[in-house]
Enzyme design. Sequence first.
Site, PDB file in Angstrom:
ATOM      1  N   ASP A   8     -31.296  -0.259  -3.610  1.00  0.00           N
ATOM      2  CA  ASP A   8     -31.282   0.898  -4.497  1.00  0.00           C
ATOM      3  C   ASP A   8     -30.434   1.960  -3.776  1.00  0.00           C
ATOM      4  OD1 ASP A   8     -32.134   2.741  -6.541  1.00  0.00           O
ATOM      5  OD2 ASP A   8     -33.516   3.597  -5.063  1.00  0.00           O
ATOM      6  N   LEU A   9     -29.985   2.957  -4.494  1.00  0.00           N
ATOM      7  CA  LEU A   9     -29.119   3.980  -3.883  1.00  0.00           C
ATOM      8  C   LEU A   9     -29.896   5.265  -3.534  1.00  0.00           C
ATOM      9  CD1 LEU A   9     -26.200   5.021  -3.191  1.00  0.00           C
ATOM     10  CD2 LEU A   9     -26.077   5.784  -5.579  1.00  0.00           C
ATOM     11  N   ASP A  10     -30.297   5.975  -4.586  1.00  0.00           N
ATOM     12  CA  ASP A  10     -30.917   7.288  -4.398  1.00  0.00           C
ATOM     13  C   ASP A  10     -32.241   7.163  -3.648  1.00  0.00           C
ATOM     14  OD1 ASP A  10     -28.929   8.733  -5.880  1.00  0.00           O
ATOM     15  OD2 ASP A  10     -29.817   7.995  -7.734  1.00  0.00           O
ATOM     16  N   THR A  16     -30.140  11.679  -1.927  1.00  0.00           N
ATOM     17  CA  THR A  16     -29.801  12.352  -3.180  1.00  0.00           C
ATOM     18  C   THR A  16     -31.032  12.714  -4.004  1.00  0.00           C
ATOM     19  OG1 THR A  16     -29.379  10.129  -3.914  1.00  0.00           O
ATOM     20  CG2 THR A  16     -27.459  11.543  -3.656  1.00  0.00           C
ATOM     21  N   LYS A  44     -38.162   8.920 -10.352  1.00  0.00           N
ATOM     22  CA  LYS A  44     -37.429   8.068  -9.414  1.00  0.00           C
ATOM     23  C   LYS A  44     -37.230   6.674  -9.987  1.00  0.00           C
ATOM     24  CE  LYS A  44     -38.634  10.545  -5.229  1.00  0.00           C
ATOM     25  NZ  LYS A  44     -39.329  10.510  -3.933  1.00  0.00           N
ATOM     26  N   GLY A  45     -36.003   6.217  -9.957  1.00  0.00           N
ATOM     27  CA  GLY A  45     -35.690   4.851 -10.386  1.00  0.00           C
ATOM     28  C   GLY A  45     -35.438   4.706 -11.872  1.00  0.00           C
ATOM     29  N   SER A 113     -28.675   0.065  -8.763  1.00  0.00           N
ATOM     30  CA  SER A 113     -29.109   1.440  -9.012  1.00  0.00           C
ATOM     31  C   SER A 113     -29.004   1.798 -10.490  1.00  0.00           C
ATOM     32  CB  SER A 113     -28.225   2.400  -8.207  1.00  0.00           C
ATOM     33  OG  SER A 113     -28.421   3.735  -8.636  1.00  0.00           O
ATOM     34  N   ALA A 114     -29.909   2.661 -10.924  1.00  0.00           N
ATOM     35  CA  ALA A 114     -29.870   3.144 -12.307  1.00  0.00           C
ATOM     36  C   ALA A 114     -28.808   4.230 -12.490  1.00  0.00           C
ATOM     37  CB  ALA A 114     -31.230   3.724 -12.675  1.00  0.00           C
ATOM     38  N   ASN A 117     -23.783   7.699 -11.438  1.00  0.00           N
ATOM     39  CA  ASN A 117     -22.949   8.375 -10.433  1.00  0.00           C
ATOM     40  C   ASN A 117     -22.800   7.550  -9.158  1.00  0.00           C
ATOM     41  OD1 ASN A 117     -22.522  11.042 -11.762  1.00  0.00           O
ATOM     42  ND2 ASN A 117     -24.761  11.119 -11.675  1.00  0.00           N
ATOM     43  N   LYS A 144     -35.142  -0.178 -14.749  1.00  0.00           N
ATOM     44  CA  LYS A 144     -36.284  -0.593 -13.923  1.00  0.00           C
ATOM     45  C   LYS A 144     -37.534  -0.004 -14.565  1.00  0.00           C
ATOM     46  CE  LYS A 144     -33.325  -0.077  -9.827  1.00  0.00           C
ATOM     47  NZ  LYS A 144     -33.014   0.746  -8.635  1.00  0.00           N
ATOM     48  N   GLU A 168     -36.202  -0.536  -1.853  1.00  0.00           N
ATOM     49  CA  GLU A 168     -36.495   0.416  -2.930  1.00  0.00           C
ATOM     50  C   GLU A 168     -37.406   1.553  -2.484  1.00  0.00           C
ATOM     51  OE1 GLU A 168     -36.332   1.624  -5.821  1.00  0.00           O
ATOM     52  OE2 GLU A 168     -35.026   0.264  -6.914  1.00  0.00           O
ATOM     53  N   ASP A 169     -37.197   2.733  -3.052  1.00  0.00           N
ATOM     54  CA  ASP A 169     -38.099   3.861  -2.761  1.00  0.00           C
ATOM     55  C   ASP A 169     -38.936   4.253  -3.980  1.00  0.00           C
ATOM     56  OD1 ASP A 169     -35.983   4.987  -4.257  1.00  0.00           O
ATOM     57  OD2 ASP A 169     -36.460   6.977  -3.474  1.00  0.00           O
TER      58      ASP A 169
HETATM   59  C1  BG6 Z   1     -31.908   6.682  -9.983  1.00  0.00           C
HETATM   60  C2  BG6 Z   1     -32.758   7.869  -9.601  1.00  0.00           C
HETATM   61  O1  BG6 Z   1     -31.352   6.101  -8.828  1.00  0.00           O
HETATM   62  O2  BG6 Z   1     -30.843   7.065 -10.860  1.00  0.00           O
HETATM   63  C3  BG6 Z   1     -33.268   8.522 -10.865  1.00  0.00           C
HETATM   64  O3  BG6 Z   1     -33.832   7.447  -8.793  1.00  0.00           O
HETATM   65  C4  BG6 Z   1     -32.118   8.901 -11.767  1.00  0.00           C
HETATM   66  O4  BG6 Z   1     -34.040   9.643 -10.522  1.00  0.00           O
HETATM   67  C5  BG6 Z   1     -31.287   7.654 -12.082  1.00  0.00           C
HETATM   68  O5  BG6 Z   1     -32.594   9.461 -12.957  1.00  0.00           O
HETATM   69  C6  BG6 Z   1     -30.074   7.955 -12.956  1.00  0.00           C
HETATM   70  O6  BG6 Z   1     -29.161   8.700 -12.227  1.00  0.00           O
HETATM   71  P1  BG6 Z   1     -27.894   9.423 -12.814  1.00  0.00           P
HETATM   72  O7  BG6 Z   1     -27.094   9.761 -11.574  1.00  0.00           O
HETATM   73  O8  BG6 Z   1     -27.155   8.437 -13.689  1.00  0.00           O
HETATM   74  O9  BG6 Z   1     -28.356  10.606 -13.574  1.00  0.00           O
HETATM   75 MG    MG Z   2     -34.336   5.358  -5.555  1.00  0.00          MG
END
Ligand code: BG6
Ligand code: MG
Length: 217
Positions: A8-10, A16, A44-45, A113-114, A117, A144, A168-169
Amino acid sequence: MYKALLFDLDGVLVDTAKYHFIAWKKLADELGIPFTAQDNERFKGVSRARCMEILLELGGRTMSEADQIFYRDKKNQIYVGYIRNMGEDEVLPGVTDFLQDAKARGYAIALGSASKNSRLILDRLHLTQYFDAIIDGTKVSRAKPDPEVFLQGAAELGTLPRECIVFEDATAGIQAAHAGGMQAVGIGDSQTLPEADIHVPGFLGVTIENIEAELAK
Ligand code: BG6
Ligand code: MG
């Protein structure tokens, strides 16, 4: 036994999560909706669109689809303002060493990652080079805890789910890994992520060898 690592990223590779929180908090204040760090755990996620829905649920509010799009775009503009200014020091401690070591040992590596960005963040922090596949919010249709993001990652890497370890967090992400038939390492503690197979507080001083040994116990 394990051939692939899916990250996962964030909140796992980069710090972030705090910027997501600050941006949602600003929007919540503007809309007059109380929003705490604890509420933020539910964000989150999950996708940006789903976060907007949860925010409205928290405030007991309803909003037209067009207005929801307006406000979640606004949140994203605030968020992107922060991530454009991120420096390499915001890669979480130990992450780069962990990725380098895993790559040298021959593991295939994917992002799951969801976030829409994701590429911006990976490029900005010079992490793109470590990934053999990048599955992000622009590629998946089911969020997810649906396993789609990780199954797509495994498929792109040419590995079976049981050969994959997910990092994953978020609870939704741990559930997604398990739904896909993968092992799940929780970045955090057992209180926040009770469903994870093992936990590490972060990557500092941790190697893939340590992780494999823990999973084998
Ligand atoms: C996930 C975050 O990685 O990305 C979520 O944990 C976030 O909190 C989701 O809503 C979507 O991110 P973005 O950057 O497309 O708004
Ligand atoms: Mg995360």
